[in-house]
Design a protein around this motif. Structure first.
Motif, PDB file in Angstrom:
ATOM      1  N   VAL A   1       0.831  -1.209   0.000  1.00 59.14           N
ATOM      2  CA  VAL A   1       0.000   0.000   0.000  1.00 59.14           C
ATOM      3  C   VAL A   1       0.864   1.258   0.000  1.00 59.14           C
ATOM      4  O   VAL A   1       0.599   2.202  -0.755  1.00 59.14           O
ATOM      5  CB  VAL A   1      -0.969  -0.010   1.201  1.00 59.14           C
ATOM      6  CG1 VAL A   1      -1.648   1.324   1.378  1.00 59.14           C
ATOM      7  CG2 VAL A   1      -2.010  -1.109   1.023  1.00 59.14           C
ATOM      8  N   LEU A   2       1.907   1.276   0.812  1.00 54.28           N
ATOM      9  CA  LEU A   2       2.793   2.443   0.836  1.00 54.28           C
ATOM     10  C   LEU A   2       3.493   2.634  -0.511  1.00 54.28           C
ATOM     11  O   LEU A   2       3.620   3.757  -1.002  1.00 54.28           O
ATOM     12  CB  LEU A   2       3.821   2.304   1.955  1.00 54.28           C
ATOM     13  CG  LEU A   2       3.277   2.438   3.368  1.00 54.28           C
ATOM     14  CD1 LEU A   2       4.380   2.152   4.390  1.00 54.28           C
ATOM     15  CD2 LEU A   2       2.676   3.805   3.600  1.00 54.28           C
ATOM     16  N   GLY A   3       3.934   1.538  -1.118  1.00 54.27           N
ATOM     17  CA  GLY A   3       4.567   1.622  -2.426  1.00 54.27           C
ATOM     18  C   GLY A   3       3.597   2.113  -3.491  1.00 54.27           C
ATOM     19  O   GLY A   3       3.956   2.918  -4.346  1.00 54.27           O
ATOM     20  N   GLU A   4       2.359   1.630  -3.443  1.00 51.99           N
ATOM     21  CA  GLU A   4       1.348   2.089  -4.403  1.00 51.99           C
ATOM     22  C   GLU A   4       1.057   3.580  -4.230  1.00 51.99           C
ATOM     23  O   GLU A   4       0.865   4.291  -5.215  1.00 51.99           O
ATOM     24  CB  GLU A   4       0.057   1.289  -4.242  1.00 51.99           C
ATOM     25  CG  GLU A   4       0.146  -0.124  -4.734  1.00 51.99           C
ATOM     26  CD  GLU A   4       0.281  -0.242  -6.222  1.00 51.99           C
ATOM     27  OE1 GLU A   4      -0.155   0.666  -6.952  1.00 51.99           O
ATOM     28  OE2 GLU A   4       0.835  -1.253  -6.677  1.00 51.99           O
ATOM     29  N   CYS A   5       1.016   4.038  -2.998  1.00 48.25           N
ATOM     30  CA  CYS A   5       0.798   5.473  -2.752  1.00 48.25           C
ATOM     31  C   CYS A   5       1.942   6.289  -3.334  1.00 48.25           C
ATOM     32  O   CYS A   5       1.717   7.325  -3.968  1.00 48.25           O
ATOM     33  CB  CYS A   5       0.649   5.745  -1.262  1.00 48.25           C
ATOM     34  SG  CYS A   5      -0.892   5.152  -0.571  1.00 48.25           S
ATOM     35  N   LEU A   6       3.168   5.838  -3.125  1.00 48.83           N
ATOM     36  CA  LEU A   6       4.315   6.555  -3.680  1.00 48.83           C
ATOM     37  C   LEU A   6       4.305   6.528  -5.206  1.00 48.83           C
ATOM     38  O   LEU A   6       4.547   7.545  -5.860  1.00 48.83           O
ATOM     39  CB  LEU A   6       5.623   5.956  -3.163  1.00 48.83           C
ATOM     40  CG  LEU A   6       5.987   6.272  -1.725  1.00 48.83           C
ATOM     41  CD1 LEU A   6       7.221   5.490  -1.315  1.00 48.83           C
ATOM     42  CD2 LEU A   6       6.210   7.757  -1.547  1.00 48.83           C
ATOM     43  N   ILE A   7       4.023   5.356  -5.763  1.00 49.00           N
ATOM     44  CA  ILE A   7       4.023   5.221  -7.226  1.00 49.00           C
ATOM     45  C   ILE A   7       2.927   6.071  -7.853  1.00 49.00           C
ATOM     46  O   ILE A   7       3.135   6.751  -8.850  1.00 49.00           O
ATOM     47  CB  ILE A   7       3.869   3.741  -7.629  1.00 49.00           C
ATOM     48  CG1 ILE A   7       5.146   2.978  -7.311  1.00 49.00           C
ATOM     49  CG2 ILE A   7       3.530   3.593  -9.110  1.00 49.00           C
ATOM     50  CD1 ILE A   7       5.022   1.473  -7.451  1.00 49.00           C
TER      51      ILE A   7
END
Length: 62
Positions: free
Chosen positions: A20-26
């Motif tokens: 989820v954190l990676g998706e938010c950053l991406i």
């Protein structure tokens, strides 16, 4: 079985958090698109599976 659940559940929760954190950053910060998002999903799933297998083999030896 109970011993395996002690590390499988936290591992899965950590994987979801990282995903989820990676998706938010991406998506929100870097605006990289769907290809990067799909690659990130595959990387997180493969890493989770690798850690799960490694921990499973380590616990069987003990």
């Amino acid at each position: 079985m109970k011993n395996r659940l002690k590390w499988i559940v936290p591992l899965c929760l950590l994987a979801v958090l990282v995903l989820v954190l990676g998706e938010c950053l991406i998506g929100l910060v870097w605006n990289l698109g769907m290809t990067a998002s799909r690659i990130w999903l595959i990387v997180v799933i493969l890493a989770t599976c690798a850690v799960s297998v490694w921990l499973g083999l380590r616990n069987e030896k003990e």
